[in-house]
Design a protein around this motif. Structure first.
Motif, short mmCIF file in Angstrom:
data_model
loop_
_atom_site.label_atom_id
_atom_site.label_comp_id
_atom_site.label_asym_id
_atom_site.label_seq_id
_atom_site.Cartn_x
_atom_site.Cartn_y
_atom_site.Cartn_z
N GLU A 210 7.71 97.27 54.05
CA GLU A 210 7.31 98.29 53.07
C GLU A 210 5.95 97.90 52.49
O GLU A 210 5.79 96.80 51.95
CB GLU A 210 8.33 98.42 51.95
CG GLU A 210 7.97 99.50 50.97
CD GLU A 210 8.98 99.66 49.84
OE1 GLU A 210 8.81 100.59 49.05
OE2 GLU A 210 9.93 98.85 49.76
N PRO A 211 4.96 98.77 52.61
CA PRO A 211 3.63 98.41 52.11
C PRO A 211 3.59 98.27 50.60
O PRO A 211 4.26 99.01 49.88
CB PRO A 211 2.74 99.57 52.58
CG PRO A 211 3.65 100.66 52.97
CD PRO A 211 5.00 100.09 53.21
N MET A 212 2.80 97.32 50.13
CA MET A 212 2.64 97.14 48.68
C MET A 212 1.76 98.24 48.11
O MET A 212 2.01 98.75 47.03
CB MET A 212 2.06 95.76 48.39
CG MET A 212 3.00 94.64 48.78
SD MET A 212 2.26 93.02 48.59
CE MET A 212 2.41 92.80 46.84
N LYS A 213 0.73 98.58 48.82
CA LYS A 213 -0.20 99.64 48.41
C LYS A 213 0.01 100.80 49.38
O LYS A 213 -0.34 100.71 50.54
CB LYS A 213 -1.64 99.13 48.47
CG LYS A 213 -2.66 100.10 48.00
CD LYS A 213 -2.76 100.10 46.50
CE LYS A 213 -3.94 100.93 46.07
NZ LYS A 213 -3.97 101.11 44.66
N LYS A 214 0.59 101.86 48.88
CA LYS A 214 0.91 103.01 49.73
C LYS A 214 -0.21 104.03 49.62
O LYS A 214 -0.36 104.71 48.62
CB LYS A 214 2.24 103.61 49.30
CG LYS A 214 3.40 102.65 49.47
CD LYS A 214 4.62 103.16 48.74
CE LYS A 214 5.74 102.18 48.84
NZ LYS A 214 5.66 101.09 47.91
N VAL A 215 -1.02 104.12 50.68
CA VAL A 215 -2.11 105.10 50.72
C VAL A 215 -2.01 105.88 52.02
O VAL A 215 -1.69 105.33 53.07
CB VAL A 215 -3.51 104.45 50.59
CG1 VAL A 215 -3.71 103.88 49.19
CG2 VAL A 215 -3.73 103.37 51.61
N CYS A 216 -2.29 107.19 51.94
CA CYS A 216 -2.16 108.05 53.11
C CYS A 216 -3.16 107.68 54.20
O CYS A 216 -2.88 107.82 55.38
CB CYS A 216 -2.29 109.51 52.71
SG CYS A 216 -3.83 109.95 51.87
N ARG A 217 -4.33 107.21 53.80
CA ARG A 217 -5.32 106.70 54.74
C ARG A 217 -6.26 105.77 53.97
O ARG A 217 -6.36 105.85 52.74
CB ARG A 217 -6.08 107.83 55.42
CG ARG A 217 -6.81 108.74 54.47
CD ARG A 217 -7.51 109.85 55.25
NE ARG A 217 -8.55 110.43 54.46
CZ ARG A 217 -8.48 111.61 53.86
NH1 ARG A 217 -7.41 112.34 53.97
NH2 ARG A 217 -9.50 112.06 53.16
N LEU A 218 -6.92 104.88 54.67
CA LEU A 218 -7.73 103.87 54.00
C LEU A 218 -8.88 104.45 53.20
O LEU A 218 -9.29 103.89 52.19
CB LEU A 218 -8.26 102.86 55.02
CG LEU A 218 -7.19 101.97 55.66
CD1 LEU A 218 -7.82 101.07 56.71
CD2 LEU A 218 -6.48 101.15 54.62
#
Length: 166
Positions: free
Chosen positions: A118-126
């Motif tokens: 599970e990502p710590m920083k959830k972003v749809c794209r960089l």
């Protein structure tokens, strides 16, 4: 999620492949659909080595623009297991898993791998630009014309001093 290793127990160097799908547990509410696990088990003489990959579809809310997005997670794993019994227990701080009898349980390995996936920083794209802090406009769709030069009131006097020097 148990693997029957009876055919490998006394055959150093032998291995077999496995693949299965399981439904996502409630603690993985961010997963959509089943979890696919595939890999191989190998007898390395004295211990079993389980390696492979987990595939799952994950759904998150972007922390910058607040849009929902889905992404496929592919996480690799590798764990060594040693057999234990009542007569020869292994130390609790061992760097490997333990199994007893003819079955090797990989439930904890899959669970731990997913927890770390599970990502710590959830972003749809960089390069997500996020929301404007002034008007709330999604800056990925269009640029707003808000003044982003807002100065902290505690530093306003310093800004006036810097402006007067120019």
């Amino acid at each position: 999620m148990k693997l029957n290793v009876v055919s490998l127990r006394h055959a150093t160097g032998k291995q077999f492949s496995f693949a299965f799908e399981v439904p996502a547990a409630e603690e993985f509410f961010w997963l959509r659909g089943p979890i696919s696990v595939s890999g191989k088990v190998a007898n390395s003489g004295g211990h079993m080595v389980v390696s492979g990959a987990i595939r799952a579809l994950a759904a998150f809310e972007c922390q910058r623009c607040l849009r929902d997005y889905e992404t496929e997670l592919v996480e690799e794993f590798r764990q060594e297991y040693r057999e234990t019994s009542q007569e020869s227990p292994l130390p609790a701080d061992a760097e490997y898993g333990v199994y007893e009898g003819d079955e090797l349980d990989v439930t904890e390995l899959v669970r731990d791998t997913l927890l770390l996936a599970e990502p710590m920083k959830k972003v749809c794209r960089l390069d997500c630009k996020g929301l404007c802090p002034v008007c709330g406009q999604d800056r990925n769709q269009s640029e707003c014309h808000c003044d982003h030069e807002a100065i902290d009131p505690r530093l306003a006097a310093l800004k006036q001093l810097l402006d007067s020097k120019q």
